[in-house]
Design a protein around this motif. Structure first.
Motif, short mmCIF file in Angstrom:
data_model
loop_
_atom_site.label_atom_id
_atom_site.label_comp_id
_atom_site.label_asym_id
_atom_site.label_seq_id
_atom_site.Cartn_x
_atom_site.Cartn_y
_atom_site.Cartn_z
N GLY A 198 0.82 -1.20 0.00
CA GLY A 198 0.00 0.00 0.00
C GLY A 198 0.86 1.25 0.00
N SER A 199 0.20 2.38 -0.16
CA SER A 199 0.94 3.65 -0.19
C SER A 199 1.05 4.27 1.20
CB SER A 199 0.26 4.63 -1.14
OG SER A 199 -1.09 4.87 -0.74
N ASN A 204 -4.97 3.46 2.35
CA ASN A 204 -4.45 2.80 1.16
C ASN A 204 -3.42 1.74 1.51
OD1 ASN A 204 -5.89 4.47 -0.84
ND2 ASN A 204 -4.63 6.13 -0.02
N SER A 205 -3.69 0.97 2.56
CA SER A 205 -2.71 -0.03 3.01
C SER A 205 -2.66 -1.24 2.09
CB SER A 205 -3.06 -0.49 4.44
OG SER A 205 -4.25 -1.27 4.41
N ASN A 206 -3.77 -1.53 1.39
CA ASN A 206 -3.88 -2.75 0.56
C ASN A 206 -3.69 -4.02 1.39
OD1 ASN A 206 -4.51 -1.52 -1.86
ND2 ASN A 206 -2.38 -1.30 -2.47
N ALA A 210 -8.48 -5.63 1.30
CA ALA A 210 -8.26 -4.52 0.37
C ALA A 210 -7.21 -4.86 -0.69
CB ALA A 210 -7.82 -3.26 1.13
N ALA A 248 3.84 1.00 -4.42
CA ALA A 248 2.46 0.72 -4.02
C ALA A 248 1.70 0.09 -5.18
CB ALA A 248 1.77 2.01 -3.58
N GLY A 249 0.95 -0.96 -4.84
CA GLY A 249 0.15 -1.66 -5.83
C GLY A 249 0.76 -2.96 -6.31
#
Length: 654
Positions: A198-199, A204-206, A210, A248-249
Motif C-alpha cells: 500500500g501507499s 491505502n494499506s492494501n 483490500a 504501491a500496488g
C-alpha cells in the motif's frame, strides 16, 4: 506329481526398476497426501502398500488437523496399508494416506518446524514406498489344462522430504521456488493475508481484503498484479521479494510473510509494526514463524472442516469453488443461535475477566430514553447492527481479488489484521503477548460463533493489572456501565434538554440529567470500541469535535442511529444561545429585515426581551456536517460585529 487342478508355484520376480528419486519440498507440519497409483492393467489387484518414513509421524485417512483416524509410527517404522485388513480406511477409496510429522515425545503435537532441513542443499528425510500387487497370467496345470494364475509383482520407490528456511533472495541469488512456497502462499491467502503493498498505513494499506492476490486480475485497465522484484507474476510458487522498496500496488510473497509475522508481535509493540506493513519483521520463515502458522492453520482448518458444506452469516462463499459461483447468504441456519449466545454474554458475563455489562435493564432504559417502547429493539439487533459496521462477512468476502471461498475476512483499513465480525486486532488474541481477556477466554476467532463472543468479551473486559500472562485491556462497556469514570457532567454550559428526532419529526422536549445518562453512555461505549472520543460528556464531545475530527463519534452515530443499522432516533440537544435583545428587526414577507428610508434596519419591540433563546444541535446535525459554533452564530440576533442580522434556527428553550 501335482494334482491336475493344482496351480504351479510362481517365483516372485525382482522389484520393478525404481523411478528417479522424487524430492518433496514441504512446508512445516502440513499434512501430505501420499498416494500409490498402480499400473493400469486389467485384473490388477493391489495386495498392500507399505510406507516407511525416517521421521516420526502420523498416518491419517484424510486431510485435517485433528488426530481422529490416525496412527502414529516411529521414525523408520513400516506402516502397512491393506484393504483386506484396513487400518485406516481412507475417504478417497484409493491407495492414499495422509502423513504429518510429529514431535518426538509429544505424540499429539504436530511438528511445525523445518524438521527436514533448513537449507536447500540439506539431504532431508529419506522415505520408501513398497507396493505388492498381482496380475492375472495364463498357467498350465500337470494335465496340460490352461488355468488362470495370479503373478505377484513388486514396486519399490525411495523419495525424500525436504524442508528449508524460506526467505527472500539477496544480492544475485535466484528467488526460492517450489511446492513449499506455493503451500505457504495458499495458506496465508486463505488466512486473509494480502501480498499487495500500500501507499500508506491506513486508507491505502492494501492489507487484508483490500489487497489483490499474486497472479490475479485487478480489474479495469490495471491488468494483472506485478511483483515488487520483477519475478514472474503469473505463478505463485516463487518467493518474490523486494518489499521494503516496493512500489504501491505491486505484490510480493515476502510481504505476506512479513505481515503474518507482524500480526504476532507482542501487543506491547503495536506501534512498532502496525504502521510498517511488516517492515519490522524479517520475512524469513523460521521455526517460530512455522509454529505460529501451524497454530493459526490448525484453528482455521478445524472450523473450515465444520462449515465446509454450509454458508455463514452475511458471508459470500462459493457454492461451487470449481466455477467460482458465489451467492450472498442472508443467514446461516445457526445464525440466530450464534447471535443470541453472544448477546447473552452482556447479560450473564463470560468469566471473571469479562463480567456482565450491558444488561437487559440498561438496554430497556436506553430505549425509553430514546422515546421507544422498551421491547422495540433487542440487544441482538444492536449486535447485528454493530457487526455490520465492523464486517458483514466472516469469510468469503466479495472484496479482494480473486473472490475466494472461505478466505478469512481481515480488515483492509490498516495493518492491524483485524479479523471477521469483531475486528479485534489480531495481536490482541494471537500474539505471543496478547491481551489477557482474549488469551484467558481461549476462543477460536476463526469460528463465527467464537468470533461473535469475542466481540462481546472485548466490550466487557474488566481492567486488570498487566503481568507475565498478558496485557491489560479495559472494555468500553465495562468502563461506561460498570464504573463511574466515564459518566461526565454536562456543566453549566451544557444543553438544557433534548428531543428525539426521526426524519424531520422531533418529539417533545425532555429534561437532561446533570451528567451522561444511559443513552449517552451507550453512545460513548460504542465510540470507544473504535477509539477514544475524549473524556467529556457526550453532547460536549459533539460540540467540541465536529465531524472530520472525531472518527469514533461518526462510528457510534452510524451504529446506533442509521436506519440500516440499529435505527434509534437521533438525539437533538437544545442549547442556550443567549438572551433575547430588547428590539428585533421587522421582517418582510420573505423573512428579510425591512429598511428605514435612511437605510437603517427597521426595528420593533421584542416580546421575548430578556428571555433565553436556544438552538438545536445534536447527533443529526453533527452527522450532517454542521458545526456547533456556526449553528449558534446562525441563530444569534447579532453578528460577530454586534450588528443586527437575520436569524436561522433560533428556538424556544423548552
Amino acid at each position: 506329481m501335482a494334482k491336475e487342478d493344482e496351480q504351479p508355484t510362481v517365483t516372485p520376480p525382482n522389484a520393478a526398476p525404481q523411478q528417479p528419486e522424487p524430492k518433496i519440498k514441504t512446508l512445516g507440519g502440513m499434512r501430505l497426501r501420499l498416494r500409490y497409483i498402480p499400473p493400469n492393467l486389467d485384473g490388477l489387484e493391489v495386495k498392500k502398500v507399505t510406507w516407511n518414513i525416517g521421521y516420526k509421524g502420523r498416518y491419517c485417512n484424510r486431510y485435517g488437523v485433528d488426530t481422529v483416524g490416525c496412527i502414529t509410527k516411529e521414525a523408520g517404522s513400516d506402516y502397512e496399508h491393506q484393504f483386506s485388513i484396513p487400518q485406516l480406511p481412507n475417504t478417497t477409496g484409493d491407495w492414499s494416506v495422509y502423513w504429518e510429522p510429529v514431535k518426538d515425545g509429544q505424540e499429539e503435537e504436530t511438528d511445525w518446524s523445518n524438521w527436514a532441513g533448513t537449507q536447500t542443499a540439506d539431504k532431508g528425510v529419506a522415505a520408501t514406498m513398497k507396493a505388492e500387487y498381482t496380475i492375472p497370467v495364463q498357467g498350465t496345470g500337470s494335465s496340460g489344462v490352461v488355468t488362470p494364475v495370479k503373478l505377484t509383482k513388486y514396486f519399490d520407490q525411495t523419495f525424500t522430504f525436504n524442508t528449508r528456511e524460506l526467505k527472500p533472495a539477496t544480492g544475485t541469488e535466484a528467488p526460492m521456488k517450489g511446492s513449499d512456497v506455493a503451500m505457504l502462499e495458499a495458506m496465508l491467502w486463505q488466512l486473509g493475508i494480502s501480498p499487495q503493498k500500500g501507499s500508506n498505513y491506513q486508507a491505502n494499506s492494501n492489507a487484508g481484503l483490500a489487497g489483490n492476490r499474486i497472479n490475479s486480475d485487478r480489474g479495469g485497465n490495471r491488468g494483472h498484479t506485478q511483483t515488487c522484484d520483477g519475478t514472474d507474476a503469473k505463478i505463485r510458487n516463487i518467493y518474490s521479494g523486494g518489499w521494503d522498496t516496493c512500489t504501491a500496488g505491486k505484490v510480493a510473497m515476502e510481504g505476506m510473510v512479513r505481515r503474518f509475522q507482524g500480526r504476532h508481535i507482542s501487543a506491547k509493540e503495536a506501534g512498532k509494526f502496525s504502521r510498517s506493513g511488516g517492515k519490522d519483521s524479517s520475512g524469513i520463515v523460521d521455526n517460530q514463524t512455522l509454529k505460529d502458522l501451524g497454530g493459526r492453520w490448525g484453528e482455521y482448518y478445524q472450523v473450515y472442516s465444520k462449515y465446509r458444506n454450509t454458508q455463514t452469516l452475511l458471508a459470500v462463499d462459493y457454492v461451487n469453488p470449481g466455477d467460482n459461483t458465489k451467492v450472498l447468504i442472508a443467514k446461516h441456519p445457526d445464525a440466530d443461535t450464534w447471535l443470541s449466545s453472544a448477546a447473552d454474554l452482556w447479560q450473564n458475563g463470560f468469566n471473571a475477566d469479562a463480567p456482565a455489562t450491558y444488561t437487559q435493564a440498561i438496554h430497556e432504559t436506553v430505549l425509553e430514553l430514546a422515546g421507544l417502547d422498551k421491547a422495540a429493539k433487542s440487544r441482538v439487533d444492536l449486535l447485528v447492527a454493530w457487526k455490520a459496521r465492523e464486517a458483514d462477512s466472516h469469510w468469503g468476502s466479495v472484496s479482494g481479488r480473486p473472490f475466494t471461498g472461505f478466505r478469512m475476512t481481515e480488515g483492509g483499513a490498516d495493518e492491524l489484521g483485524s479479523m471477521s465480525y469483531n475486528q479485534v486486532q489480531f495481536h490482541f488474541r494471537y500474539s505471543r503477548e496478547p491481551y489477557k481477556v482474549h488469551k484467558n477466554a481461549g476462543l477460536n476467532y476463526f469460528d463465527p460463533l467464537d468470533n461473535l463472543k469475542g466481540f462481546i468479551i472485548h466490550t466487557s473486559a474488566k481492567p486488570t493489572t498487566a503481568d507475565a500472562t498478558g496485557l491489560n485491556h479495559p472494555g468500553p462497556f465495562y468502563l461506561v456501565f460498570n464504573t463511574s469514570g466515564q459518566t461526565k457532567a454536562h456543566g453549566t454550559n451544557g444543553p438544557k434538554g433534548y428531543k428525539n428526532c426521526t426524519g424531520s419529526t422531533c418529539g417533545a422536549f425532555k429534561s437532561l440529567s446533570a451528567s451522561d445518562d444511559k443513552y449517552e453512555l451507550l453512545a460513548k461505549g460504542i465510540a470507544m470500541y473504535n477509539a477514544s472520543p475524549g473524556s467529556q460528556s457526550w453532547p460536549t464531545i459533539l460540540k467540541n469535535r465536529p465531524k472530520g475530527s472525531c472518527a469514533p463519534c461518526e462510528y457510534s452515530i452510524d451504529v446506533r442511529n442509521s436506519t440500516d443499522k440499529f435505527g434509534l432516533p437521533y438525539r437533538q440537544y437544545i442549547w442556550k444561545g443567549g438572551v433575547e435583545p430588547d428590539q428585533i428587526p421587522v421582517l418582510d414577507a420573505g423573512g428579510q429585515p425591512e429598511e428605514n428610508p435612511d437605510g437603517s434596519i427597521k426595528m420593533q419591540s421584542n416580546p421575548k426581551a430578556g428571555q433565553d433563546w436556544c438552538f438545536a444541535y445534536g447527533e443529526r446535525e453533527w452527522i450532517n456536517g454542521k458545526n456547533w459554533t456556526q449553528v449558534r452564530t446562525d441563530a444569534a440576533p447579532l453578528d460577530e460585529n454586534g450588528d443586527i442580522k437575520s436569524r436561522i434556527g433560533n428556538i424556544a428553550c423548552s
